[in-house]
Design an enzyme around this catalytic site. Structure first.
Site, mmCIF file in Angstrom:
data_model
loop_
_atom_site.group_PDB
_atom_site.id
_atom_site.type_symbol
_atom_site.label_atom_id
_atom_site.label_comp_id
_atom_site.label_asym_id
_atom_site.label_seq_id
_atom_site.Cartn_x
_atom_site.Cartn_y
_atom_site.Cartn_z
ATOM 1 N N LYS A 100 58.883 -86.493 -89.122
ATOM 2 C CA LYS A 100 58.367 -86.082 -90.433
ATOM 3 C C LYS A 100 59.081 -84.823 -90.916
ATOM 4 C CE LYS A 100 53.933 -88.146 -89.256
ATOM 5 N NZ LYS A 100 52.651 -87.921 -88.568
ATOM 6 N N GLY A 114 50.648 -88.612 -93.722
ATOM 7 C CA GLY A 114 49.657 -89.626 -94.116
ATOM 8 C C GLY A 114 49.276 -89.569 -95.581
#
Ligand code: HSE
Length: 440
Positions: free
Chosen positions: A207, A136
């Site tokens: 990720k 994020g």
């Protein structure tokens, strides 16, 4: 000032809406910092009426993402649709082929197609920026790709999923169950559209695949990652970990070993004294171990619209400034094929919880199996369950009792063989539960 950099966003959900708001709120500062205005001129979303906290009525609304991605009206295509294929794939590919810059938060898409996209971008001269796709709002892509470019990386690991960390934190702090915590995370907008991606570890794996490529200069290989989610973590494990001085976190870990690069995602026991153990709630943390710099730890909000928008807009500003960096930190043709280190060769300590039938010799038999596999025990504890009011004398004959062990370092292969043997001996009421301990 140079010509304006015209932006188009496809997907005006939690993240896309926050990007539109941020661009509006900080328009003046962004123009100064980037050296040119960055107006949002076009959007694409099925829902025109939803309130996104910013007036979008004067923008051009496109009927589909591919038309927007290739339109002459925009210079940068911002993809916040999500998903590893379909329209997200088609539109990003079309934009890159048309030489348009792309900014995306889509880790599922990149975990699968990053190398293909990097090649197209190099051919057409487009930039593909993806800071928001990993952790994020934490600037870890830039950190690995740019700030730590002088290092050889030995290990990168972290808490990469806000939803899982939120659930595990609340389970531990409030002793409430998994389902209630997941519902709360979804309500707060942290979870993916399909929350199984979060709780089964796939989102962390996507990720991690990108971090591995950036850290080790390899092609992305998300399908080669060992993945275990948090759905099997029980309150009993969390309580036992707490008593033993540990916390349970879902970690993604990538490290060099003698046999290749180990990539794994699993619930992990970390000593309470470590920095990573204190990362609570929706926060993410990424630790990078470089040969010259030592360990660098980044902490911040890993999920939610505003934090993700912050990362997306930093990528837009880079394009406005004409900052050009190879997408994966080096030209795509120089990326090495990923060489996987087998999970069976993993070495570390383990937590094991067995529900053992309360019979003479059961405890000793389990310890003997561990010894047979050369597993040394740091501690072994047999706990009596609380007496039951409805049973004569407060206990039920042969009711299974928890036995908890912490091992010293051993191999995954020995650990699995020992636990199979324990189960086959028949002293346990359910398959033993095992959680890896990370050396930090
Ligand atoms: N669902 C993700 C998380 C959002 O919980 O971290 C950002 O990828």
């Amino acid at each position: 000032m140079s010509d304006p950099l015209k932006l188009g966003i496809a997907g005006l959900g939690t993240v896309g809406g926050s990007v539109a708001r941020l661009l509006h709120v900080h328009a003046n500062d962004l123009a100064v910092r980037g050296g040119r205005a960055m107006p949002l001129v076009a959007v694409c979303d099925k829902d025109r009426d939803r309130d996104r906290g910013v007036d979008l009525s004067a923008l051009e609304w496109f009927p589909d993402p591919v038309t927007l991605a290739t339109s002459d009206r925009i210079d940068v295509y911002i993809e916040t649709i999500g998903g590893e294929g379909g329209i997200a794939y088609d539109s990003v590919r079309a934009a890159l082929e048309a030489g348009k810059h792309v900014v995306t938060a889509n880790k599922a898409l990149l975990a699968k197609h990053a190398v293909e996209f990097a090649r197209i971008a190099e051919r057409t001269g487009a930039s593909l920026n993806f800071e928001a796709a990993v952790a994020g709002g934490i600037p870890v892509v830039k950190t690995l790709r740019e700030a730590l470019a002088g290092n050889s990386i030995n290990r990168v690991y972290g808490i990469l999923n806000g939803t899982c960390n939120y659930i595990l934190t609340r389970m531990e702090q409030e002793r409430i169950d998994f389902g209630d915590c997941l519902a709360a995370a979804q309500k707060l907008g942290y979870a993916e559209a399909d929350p199984t991606f979060d709780i089964e570890g796939n989102d962390t794996a996507h990720k991690l695949a990108l971090l591995t490529s950036l850290a080790f200069g390899t092609e992305t290989a998300s399908e080669e990652i060992y993945v275990e989610g948090i759905t099997s973590v029980t309150l009993a494990d969390i309580e036992a970990a707490d008593e033993l001085g540990y916390r349970i976190k879902l970690l993604g870990v990538a490290m060099r070993t003698d046999t290749g690069i180990e990539q794994r995602v699993h619930p992990t026991m970390v000593p309470k004294s470590t920095a990573i153990a204190r990362i609570d709630g929706v926060l993410n943390a990424v630790a990078i171990d470089g040969d010259f710099v030592g360990e660098v730890v980044l902490v911040g909000r890993g999920a939610g619209g505003n934090a993700t928008a912050s990362a997306i807009v930093s990528d837009i500003v880079d394009i406005a400034r004409d900052v050009k960096v190879p997408m994966l930190g080096r030209p795509a043709d120089t990326l090495e094929p990923y060489r996987r280190a087998a999970m069976r060769a993993h070495e570390g300590g383990y937590y094991v919880r067995c529900m053992v039938h309360d019979r003479p010799g059961a405890f000793a038999a389990i310890a003997a199996r561990m010894a047979e596999h050369k597993i040394s025990l740091e501690s072994i504890v047999q706990r009596r369950r609380a007496p039951r009011a409805d049973a004569p004398g407060g206990t039920v004959a042969d009711e299974p009792q928890p036995v908890i062990m912490i091992t010293y370092e051993t191999s995954e292969a020995e650990m699995r063989a020992a636990l199979d043997a324990v189960e086959a001996d028949g002293h346990v009421a359910a398959p033993p539960r095992m959680i890896r301990i990370e050396r930090l």
